[in-house]
Design a protein around this motif. Structure first.
Motif, PDB file in Angstrom:
ATOM      1  N   GLY A  32      13.405   9.907  -2.278  1.00  0.00           N
ATOM      2  CA  GLY A  32      13.375  10.720  -1.066  1.00  0.00           C
ATOM      3  C   GLY A  32      13.134   9.832   0.150  1.00  0.00           C
ATOM      4  N   GLU A  33      12.672  10.436   1.245  1.00  0.00           N
ATOM      5  CA  GLU A  33      12.442   9.693   2.479  1.00  0.00           C
ATOM      6  C   GLU A  33      11.386   8.612   2.260  1.00  0.00           C
ATOM      7  OE1 GLU A  33      14.266   9.950   5.351  1.00  0.00           O
ATOM      8  OE2 GLU A  33      15.474  11.202   4.035  1.00  0.00           O
ATOM      9  N   LEU A  34      11.575   7.469   2.939  1.00  0.00           N
ATOM     10  CA  LEU A  34      10.719   6.298   2.748  1.00  0.00           C
ATOM     11  C   LEU A  34      10.100   5.852   4.060  1.00  0.00           C
ATOM     12  CD1 LEU A  34      13.237   4.321   0.519  1.00  0.00           C
ATOM     13  CD2 LEU A  34      11.224   5.576  -0.278  1.00  0.00           C
ATOM     14  N   MET A  35       9.160   4.918   3.958  1.00  0.00           N
ATOM     15  CA  MET A  35       8.572   4.257   5.129  1.00  0.00           C
ATOM     16  C   MET A  35       8.157   2.849   4.726  1.00  0.00           C
ATOM     17  SD  MET A  35       4.941   4.026   4.729  1.00  0.00           S
ATOM     18  CE  MET A  35       4.318   4.080   6.364  1.00  0.00           C
ATOM     19  N   PHE A  36       8.085   1.955   5.723  1.00  0.00           N
ATOM     20  CA  PHE A  36       7.642   0.578   5.512  1.00  0.00           C
ATOM     21  C   PHE A  36       6.302   0.353   6.188  1.00  0.00           C
ATOM     22  CE2 PHE A  36      12.186  -0.393   4.944  1.00  0.00           C
ATOM     23  CZ  PHE A  36      12.138  -1.294   3.891  1.00  0.00           C
ATOM     24  N   HIS A  37       5.515  -0.535   5.577  1.00  0.00           N
ATOM     25  CA  HIS A  37       4.302  -1.031   6.225  1.00  0.00           C
ATOM     26  C   HIS A  37       4.184  -2.514   5.908  1.00  0.00           C
ATOM     27  CE1 HIS A  37       0.065  -1.711   7.212  1.00  0.00           C
ATOM     28  NE2 HIS A  37       0.255  -0.719   8.058  1.00  0.00           N
ATOM     29  N   GLN A  38       4.132  -3.316   6.968  1.00  0.00           N
ATOM     30  CA  GLN A  38       3.939  -4.763   6.808  1.00  0.00           C
ATOM     31  C   GLN A  38       2.440  -4.988   6.764  1.00  0.00           C
ATOM     32  OE1 GLN A  38       6.507  -7.304   6.817  1.00  0.00           O
ATOM     33  NE2 GLN A  38       4.850  -8.617   6.165  1.00  0.00           N
ATOM     34  N   SER A  39       1.937  -5.247   5.567  1.00  0.00           N
ATOM     35  CA  SER A  39       0.486  -5.392   5.409  1.00  0.00           C
ATOM     36  C   SER A  39       0.191  -6.776   4.863  1.00  0.00           C
ATOM     37  CB  SER A  39      -0.058  -4.314   4.479  1.00  0.00           C
ATOM     38  OG  SER A  39       0.635  -4.319   3.256  1.00  0.00           O
ATOM     39  N   GLY A  40      -0.156  -7.654   5.744  1.00  0.00           N
ATOM     40  CA  GLY A  40      -0.433  -9.028   5.338  1.00  0.00           C
ATOM     41  C   GLY A  40       0.758  -9.920   5.611  1.00  0.00           C
ATOM     42  N   GLY A  41       0.486 -11.192   5.677  1.00  0.00           N
ATOM     43  CA  GLY A  41       1.547 -12.159   5.954  1.00  0.00           C
ATOM     44  C   GLY A  41       1.692 -12.391   7.439  1.00  0.00           C
ATOM     45  N   CYS A  42       1.786 -13.652   7.795  1.00  0.00           N
ATOM     46  CA  CYS A  42       1.864 -13.996   9.216  1.00  0.00           C
ATOM     47  C   CYS A  42       3.154 -14.722   9.556  1.00  0.00           C
ATOM     48  CB  CYS A  42       0.674 -14.879   9.600  1.00  0.00           C
ATOM     49  SG  CYS A  42       0.711 -16.457   8.731  1.00  0.00           S
ATOM     50  N   MET A  91       3.127  -1.634  11.305  1.00  0.00           N
ATOM     51  CA  MET A  91       2.378  -2.872  11.104  1.00  0.00           C
ATOM     52  C   MET A  91       0.994  -2.673  11.720  1.00  0.00           C
ATOM     53  SD  MET A  91       3.350  -6.598  12.689  1.00  0.00           S
ATOM     54  CE  MET A  91       4.592  -7.011  11.485  1.00  0.00           C
ATOM     55  N   SER A  92      -0.015  -3.345  11.171  1.00  0.00           N
ATOM     56  CA  SER A  92      -1.345  -3.234  11.761  1.00  0.00           C
ATOM     57  C   SER A  92      -1.356  -3.901  13.136  1.00  0.00           C
ATOM     58  CB  SER A  92      -2.403  -3.864  10.860  1.00  0.00           C
ATOM     59  OG  SER A  92      -2.293  -5.274  10.891  1.00  0.00           O
ATOM     60  N   LYS A  93      -2.193  -3.383  14.031  1.00  0.00           N
ATOM     61  CA  LYS A  93      -2.286  -3.933  15.388  1.00  0.00           C
ATOM     62  C   LYS A  93      -2.682  -5.406  15.363  1.00  0.00           C
ATOM     63  CE  LYS A  93      -3.551   0.334  17.721  1.00  0.00           C
ATOM     64  NZ  LYS A  93      -4.611   1.073  18.420  1.00  0.00           N
ATOM     65  N   ASP A  94      -3.647  -5.759  14.516  1.00  0.00           N
ATOM     66  CA  ASP A  94      -4.086  -7.153  14.436  1.00  0.00           C
ATOM     67  C   ASP A  94      -2.948  -8.070  14.021  1.00  0.00           C
ATOM     68  OD1 ASP A  94      -6.628  -6.403  15.176  1.00  0.00           O
ATOM     69  OD2 ASP A  94      -7.409  -6.405  13.131  1.00  0.00           O
ATOM     70  N   GLN A  95      -2.210  -7.653  13.019  1.00  0.00           N
ATOM     71  CA  GLN A  95      -1.099  -8.476  12.550  1.00  0.00           C
ATOM     72  C   GLN A  95       0.012  -8.550  13.589  1.00  0.00           C
ATOM     73  OE1 GLN A  95       0.604  -7.185   8.885  1.00  0.00           O
ATOM     74  NE2 GLN A  95       1.504  -9.165   8.502  1.00  0.00           N
ATOM     75  N   TYR A  96       0.207  -7.468  14.316  1.00  0.00           N
ATOM     76  CA  TYR A  96       1.224  -7.439  15.356  1.00  0.00           C
ATOM     77  C   TYR A  96       1.011  -8.551  16.383  1.00  0.00           C
ATOM     78  CZ  TYR A  96       3.891  -5.871  19.385  1.00  0.00           C
ATOM     79  OH  TYR A  96       4.744  -5.816  20.465  1.00  0.00           O
ATOM     80  N   GLY A 140       8.981 -14.795   5.146  1.00  0.00           N
ATOM     81  CA  GLY A 140       8.751 -14.773   3.715  1.00  0.00           C
ATOM     82  C   GLY A 140       7.730 -13.740   3.288  1.00  0.00           C
ATOM     83  N   SER A 141       7.072 -13.097   4.243  1.00  0.00           N
ATOM     84  CA  SER A 141       6.142 -12.027   3.902  1.00  0.00           C
ATOM     85  C   SER A 141       6.931 -10.836   3.381  1.00  0.00           C
ATOM     86  CB  SER A 141       5.345 -11.606   5.132  1.00  0.00           C
ATOM     87  OG  SER A 141       4.589 -12.683   5.617  1.00  0.00           O
ATOM     88  N   SER A 142       6.284 -10.024   2.579  1.00  0.00           N
ATOM     89  CA  SER A 142       6.966  -8.864   2.002  1.00  0.00           C
ATOM     90  C   SER A 142       6.406  -7.563   2.550  1.00  0.00           C
ATOM     91  CB  SER A 142       6.802  -8.857   0.476  1.00  0.00           C
ATOM     92  OG  SER A 142       7.485  -9.922  -0.098  1.00  0.00           O
ATOM     93  N   PRO A 143       7.230  -6.800   3.269  1.00  0.00           N
ATOM     94  CA  PRO A 143       6.774  -5.480   3.680  1.00  0.00           C
ATOM     95  C   PRO A 143       6.772  -4.552   2.465  1.00  0.00           C
ATOM     96  CG  PRO A 143       9.061  -5.750   4.281  1.00  0.00           C
ATOM     97  CD  PRO A 143       8.605  -7.064   3.703  1.00  0.00           C
ATOM     98  N   MET A 144       5.879  -3.604   2.468  1.00  0.00           N
ATOM     99  CA  MET A 144       5.804  -2.628   1.378  1.00  0.00           C
ATOM    100  C   MET A 144       6.597  -1.397   1.779  1.00  0.00           C
ATOM    101  SD  MET A 144       3.915  -4.162  -0.865  1.00  0.00           S
ATOM    102  CE  MET A 144       3.225  -2.950  -1.950  1.00  0.00           C
ATOM    103  N   CYS A 145       7.327  -0.852   0.814  1.00  0.00           N
ATOM    104  CA  CYS A 145       8.136   0.343   1.035  1.00  0.00           C
ATOM    105  C   CYS A 145       7.586   1.447   0.145  1.00  0.00           C
ATOM    106  CB  CYS A 145       9.591   0.038   0.700  1.00  0.00           C
ATOM    107  SG  CYS A 145      10.725   1.386   1.071  1.00  0.00           S
TER     108      CYS A 145
END
Length: 119
Positions: free
Chosen positions: A23-33, A66-71, A36-41
């Motif tokens: 069904g419908e999805l969303m991404f969150h980039q959690s970690g990685g600067c 994406m988290s504000k800090d990582q942004y 090569g970082s992997s966003p989670m789906c």
């Protein structure tokens, strides 16, 4: 219009396939600067976005956060979501397909930065 996040054609094709399964999805980039970082789906609604997350845009009608800090590390770059062979995070829906999403980036030009009002 400058996009903060975009995707390769292969990513969009995999997203279409995953939507038929989950069904419908969303991404969150959690970690990685860096590249090569992997966003989670995730299936939409299975990951709670909070006040500390920023919406960067949609890829294939799929919102990307994406988290504000990582942004702060990434704000000068356009994120390009790609897909490669291999396994990503165990909670990300693409894992059983033998694929993983991968974040690549490119630095915005001065003109793009002005348009986005990035200091």
């Amino acid at each position: 219009m400058v996009e903060r996040v975009t995707a390769t054609e292969e990513t969009l094709q995999l997203l279409d396939k995953l939507k038929t399964i989950h069904g419908e999805l969303m991404f969150h980039q959690s970690g990685g600067c860096c590249d090569g970082s992997s966003p989670m789906c995730y299936p939409r609604g299975e990951f709670r976005v909070g006040d500390s997350d920023i919406y960067l845009g949609d890829i294939g009608d799929t919102p990307f956060y994406m988290s504000k800090d990582q942004y702060e590390y990434w704000k000068h770059t356009q994120l390009i979501i790609d897909v490669v062979d291999g396994r990503g995070g165990m909670f990300s829906v693409e894992g059983p397909e033998g694929k993983r999403f991968l974040t690549r980036s490119r630095v915005f030009t001065e003109e793009e930065r002005r348009e986005l009002s990035i200091s």
